[in-house]
Design a protein around this motif. Structure first.
Motif, mmCIF file in Angstrom:
data_model
loop_
_atom_site.group_PDB
_atom_site.id
_atom_site.type_symbol
_atom_site.label_atom_id
_atom_site.label_comp_id
_atom_site.label_asym_id
_atom_site.label_seq_id
_atom_site.Cartn_x
_atom_site.Cartn_y
_atom_site.Cartn_z
ATOM 1 N N ASP A 1 -26.456 -52.949 98.186
ATOM 2 C CA ASP A 1 -27.352 -51.866 97.791
ATOM 3 C C ASP A 1 -26.941 -50.625 98.576
ATOM 4 N N TYR A 2 -27.295 -49.477 98.042
ATOM 5 C CA TYR A 2 -27.028 -48.215 98.731
ATOM 6 C C TYR A 2 -28.222 -47.287 98.535
ATOM 7 N N ASP A 3 -28.405 -46.402 99.508
ATOM 8 C CA ASP A 3 -29.475 -45.407 99.432
ATOM 9 C C ASP A 3 -28.955 -44.052 98.996
ATOM 10 N N ASP A 4 -27.634 -43.912 98.981
ATOM 11 C CA ASP A 4 -27.008 -42.657 98.577
ATOM 12 C C ASP A 4 -25.719 -43.001 97.837
ATOM 13 N N ILE A 5 -25.663 -42.693 96.558
ATOM 14 C CA ILE A 5 -24.504 -43.080 95.737
ATOM 15 C C ILE A 5 -23.192 -42.504 96.274
ATOM 16 N N GLU A 6 -23.261 -41.432 97.050
ATOM 17 C CA GLU A 6 -22.026 -40.879 97.609
ATOM 18 C C GLU A 6 -21.338 -41.830 98.573
ATOM 19 N N THR A 7 -22.079 -42.815 99.106
ATOM 20 C CA THR A 7 -21.445 -43.811 99.977
ATOM 21 C C THR A 7 -20.565 -44.769 99.176
ATOM 22 N N ASP B 1 -22.224 -40.079 81.837
ATOM 23 C CA ASP B 1 -23.532 -39.436 81.696
ATOM 24 C C ASP B 1 -24.595 -40.452 82.094
ATOM 25 N N ASN B 2 -25.782 -39.963 82.417
ATOM 26 C CA ASN B 2 -26.788 -40.857 82.988
ATOM 27 C C ASN B 2 -27.422 -41.810 81.976
ATOM 28 N N SER B 3 -26.934 -41.818 80.733
ATOM 29 C CA SER B 3 -27.388 -42.834 79.784
ATOM 30 C C SER B 3 -26.651 -44.158 79.996
ATOM 31 N N ILE B 4 -25.550 -44.122 80.714
ATOM 32 C CA ILE B 4 -24.788 -45.343 81.013
ATOM 33 C C ILE B 4 -25.489 -46.063 82.159
ATOM 34 N N LYS B 5 -25.859 -47.297 81.931
ATOM 35 C CA LYS B 5 -26.662 -48.062 82.904
ATOM 36 C C LYS B 5 -25.831 -48.676 84.023
ATOM 37 N N VAL B 6 -24.574 -49.034 83.747
ATOM 38 C CA VAL B 6 -23.684 -49.597 84.759
ATOM 39 C C VAL B 6 -22.392 -48.798 84.726
ATOM 40 N N LEU B 7 -22.089 -48.110 85.810
ATOM 41 C CA LEU B 7 -20.858 -47.333 85.930
ATOM 42 C C LEU B 7 -19.744 -48.289 86.337
ATOM 43 N N LYS B 8 -18.671 -48.317 85.559
ATOM 44 C CA LYS B 8 -17.583 -49.247 85.845
ATOM 45 C C LYS B 8 -16.267 -48.508 85.981
ATOM 46 N N GLY C 1 -17.666 -41.916 97.263
ATOM 47 C CA GLY C 1 -17.841 -40.481 97.071
ATOM 48 C C GLY C 1 -18.338 -40.086 95.693
ATOM 49 N N ILE C 2 -18.911 -41.025 94.948
ATOM 50 C CA ILE C 2 -19.461 -40.693 93.632
ATOM 51 C C ILE C 2 -20.606 -39.695 93.831
ATOM 52 N N VAL C 3 -20.645 -38.689 92.980
ATOM 53 C CA VAL C 3 -21.653 -37.633 93.063
ATOM 54 C C VAL C 3 -22.520 -37.688 91.809
ATOM 55 N N TYR C 4 -23.817 -37.431 91.990
ATOM 56 C CA TYR C 4 -24.720 -37.323 90.849
ATOM 57 C C TYR C 4 -25.236 -35.896 90.781
ATOM 58 N N GLU C 5 -24.941 -35.248 89.674
ATOM 59 C CA GLU C 5 -25.498 -33.940 89.347
ATOM 60 C C GLU C 5 -26.039 -34.079 87.944
ATOM 61 N N GLU C 6 -27.360 -34.202 87.852
ATOM 62 C CA GLU C 6 -28.005 -34.496 86.579
ATOM 63 C C GLU C 6 -27.436 -33.637 85.466
ATOM 64 N N PRO C 7 -26.998 -34.205 84.372
ATOM 65 C CA PRO C 7 -27.157 -35.584 83.932
ATOM 66 C C PRO C 7 -25.877 -36.417 84.097
ATOM 67 N N GLY D 1 -30.926 -41.275 90.498
ATOM 68 C CA GLY D 1 -29.690 -40.532 90.751
ATOM 69 C C GLY D 1 -29.050 -40.821 92.085
ATOM 70 N N LYS D 2 -29.804 -41.368 93.027
ATOM 71 C CA LYS D 2 -29.292 -41.519 94.380
ATOM 72 C C LYS D 2 -29.119 -42.970 94.824
ATOM 73 N N THR D 3 -30.071 -43.856 94.523
ATOM 74 C CA THR D 3 -30.044 -45.228 95.033
ATOM 75 C C THR D 3 -29.586 -46.209 93.960
ATOM 76 N N GLY D 4 -29.280 -47.434 94.389
ATOM 77 C CA GLY D 4 -28.888 -48.456 93.427
ATOM 78 C C GLY D 4 -28.180 -49.613 94.094
ATOM 79 N N SER D 5 -27.420 -50.345 93.289
ATOM 80 C CA SER D 5 -26.660 -51.486 93.787
ATOM 81 C C SER D 5 -25.256 -51.456 93.179
ATOM 82 N N ALA D 6 -24.368 -52.199 93.808
ATOM 83 C CA ALA D 6 -22.983 -52.221 93.334
ATOM 84 C C ALA D 6 -22.353 -53.581 93.589
ATOM 85 N N VAL D 7 -21.389 -53.902 92.747
ATOM 86 C CA VAL D 7 -20.553 -55.089 92.923
ATOM 87 C C VAL D 7 -19.126 -54.580 93.084
#
Length: 180
Positions: A104-110, A150-157, A113-119, A35-41
């Protein structure tokens, strides 16, 4: 200008010069690990300058090609914003210059400003922001627009319109790009 303040600050370094780099659109492909970390293009399309004289144009070229594209200082600046740059490139497509950054990011809000509130992941925009495309659902109200995944989507575009560059008195930066 649009909500994309970190991208605008990345592209429009007004503290350095009066000129500004503008672009037609910005596109993100974000791959959350949790929910918090990941990578982006990040892809910025059709980079142009609004310089009105050769001094401003020289500053815009220096900012784009020497600072953003080549310098370690840019890498440090982005790390300070929570974005660990893995690669950056400039590509000429036709007569248009495209910039691409993988980070890469350690906090998706960077990431704008994308926010993760499960799901769900969501991005809140102003009503004036123009969404070109997304693989999320767009919810509109008088106060804002929101893209929800929703968190079933693997790549947010999502792809956003930034500035009208066609028919404007702007200089395309592709003509100044020298490949190694």
């Amino acid at each position: 200008m649009k909500k994309f303040k970190s991208i605008i600050s990345l592209i429009c370094l007004t503290f350095v010069a009066n000129g500004c780099l503008l672009f037609h659109s910005v596109q993100y492909e974000i791959t959350p690990v949790d929910g918090k970390t990941g990578s982006a293009v990040l892809t910025v399309e059709d980079i142009r300058s609004d310089a009105i004289n050769s001094t401003e144009l020289d500053e815009d070229k220096k900012n784009l090609f020497d600072f953003m594209y080549k310098s370690d200082e840019f890498i440090k600046q982005m790390k300070g914003e929570g974005k660990i740059i893995n690669s950056r490139e400039l590509i000429v497509k036709g007569e248009k210059l495209v910039g691409k950054i993988v980070f890469d990011y350690d906090d998706i809000e960077t990431v704008e400003g994308i926010v993760y509130e499960e799901p769900f992941y969501y991005l809140t925009l102003s009503p004036a922001d123009s969404i070109i495309s997304t693989n999320g659902e767009v919810i509109r109200s008088d106060m804002h627009k929101r893209i929800i995944w929703d968190n079933s989507i693997k790549v947010l575009k999502f792809k956003m319109f930034s500035d009208k560059v066609e028919g404007q008195n702007l200089l395309g930066m592709a003509q100044y790009y020298e490949t190694e």
